[in-house]
Design an enzyme around this catalytic site. Sequence first.
Site, PDB file in Angstrom:
ATOM      1  N   ASP A  23       2.665   3.669   3.595  1.00 50.72           N
ATOM      2  CA  ASP A  23       3.651   2.575   3.450  1.00 50.72           C
ATOM      3  C   ASP A  23       3.267   2.441   1.636  1.00 50.72           C
ATOM      4  OD1 ASP A  23       5.428   0.154   3.653  1.00 50.72           O
ATOM      5  OD2 ASP A  23       3.353  -0.807   3.632  1.00 50.72           O
ATOM      6  N   ASP A  25       4.513  -0.963  -0.305  1.00 51.67           N
ATOM      7  CA  ASP A  25       3.876  -2.287  -0.759  1.00 51.67           C
ATOM      8  C   ASP A  25       2.728  -2.695   0.097  1.00 51.67           C
ATOM      9  OD1 ASP A  25       6.100  -2.608  -2.453  1.00 51.67           O
ATOM     10  OD2 ASP A  25       7.384  -3.324  -0.915  1.00 51.67           O
TER      11      ASP A  25
END
Length: 344
Positions: A23, A25
């Site tokens: 991922d 963020d």
Amino acid sequence: MSASDLMGSAEPLETAFDAALVDLDGVAYRGPHAIPSAPPALEATREAGMKVVFVTNNASREPGTVADHLSELGIPTTEDEVLTAAQAVALLMREELAPGATVYVVGGAGLRTAVTAAGFVIVDSADDKPDAVVQGFHPDVSWKELAEASYAISAGARFFASNKDLTIPNERGFAPGNGSLVNVVVTATGVTPPGAGKPEPAMFRLAAEQAGSRNPIVVGDRLDTDLKGARAAGYPGLQVLTGVDGIVEAILAPPAHRPAFLGRDLSALHIAHPAPSFVDGAWQVGAARVQAADGVLQVLVDSPGADGLDTARAACAAAWAAADAGEAITVEGVPHMAVLSDHG
């Protein structure tokens, strides 16, 4: 007593698995800045032979733009190492719509490019009677665009969403995400769209295919998207503590959201992870021992281990086993858990 869902690995995760589906963020960066440990951790991971694909629910930017941004942050990345929710929703739409269907797009350049590349025709207004509306996050999405989407959907257009994340972490805190803006249109129309991004398993399976991976691990900070999606795809998930969810959230996680591994940050890929075991009425990880008694976690031996998280791992194992046996678990009154809840 049920077995813990927490896994162990006798070797570092970067050699136990052939690819990391990472991922962005809250894992690689937060707001405009790289998380300090991320660039060196990912460099070492790649040197160990592990492939990396960045999997993001952000549909506003094109893969090349994401790769350039990561490279500027000290994480050299190529376009084929990125998979966005825009690409995923375009594939979903191809399964549901006829070739050449007309689409009203609410979102940024990345979503528009993905929709066009999938063979659809973008229109500019609900007056064009589009066959579908697709909505993805962009910070400049306006009331006018949400209104046009609502008019088109109310007139019969199909509705799709790139993802349904309610919040986005940044350097100032948590801002409304695409899911919050999608809910504005849902409120106006009464129509709830399918989402293509995390936690849908397709995102991770597509990323694994992109990496040519047969044994991937998902790395994320959010239990309800990254880790839930990992479980849905059948892949182990590593929760890192640099973003949205911390240890307390992991302890209280329902089965579908539970991580297989815990780490402070991406450097957790470099280490072995001791497996939990049930010994003499308590769950043990390394030398740490935690038991659940009458729904309350009790730290019997506080031994944080090499990276400071063995007690937290034992707490998760104890809490999950008790919850699966029907007990209501609380972490109140356990001071150590408050310390562990600090995200990184």
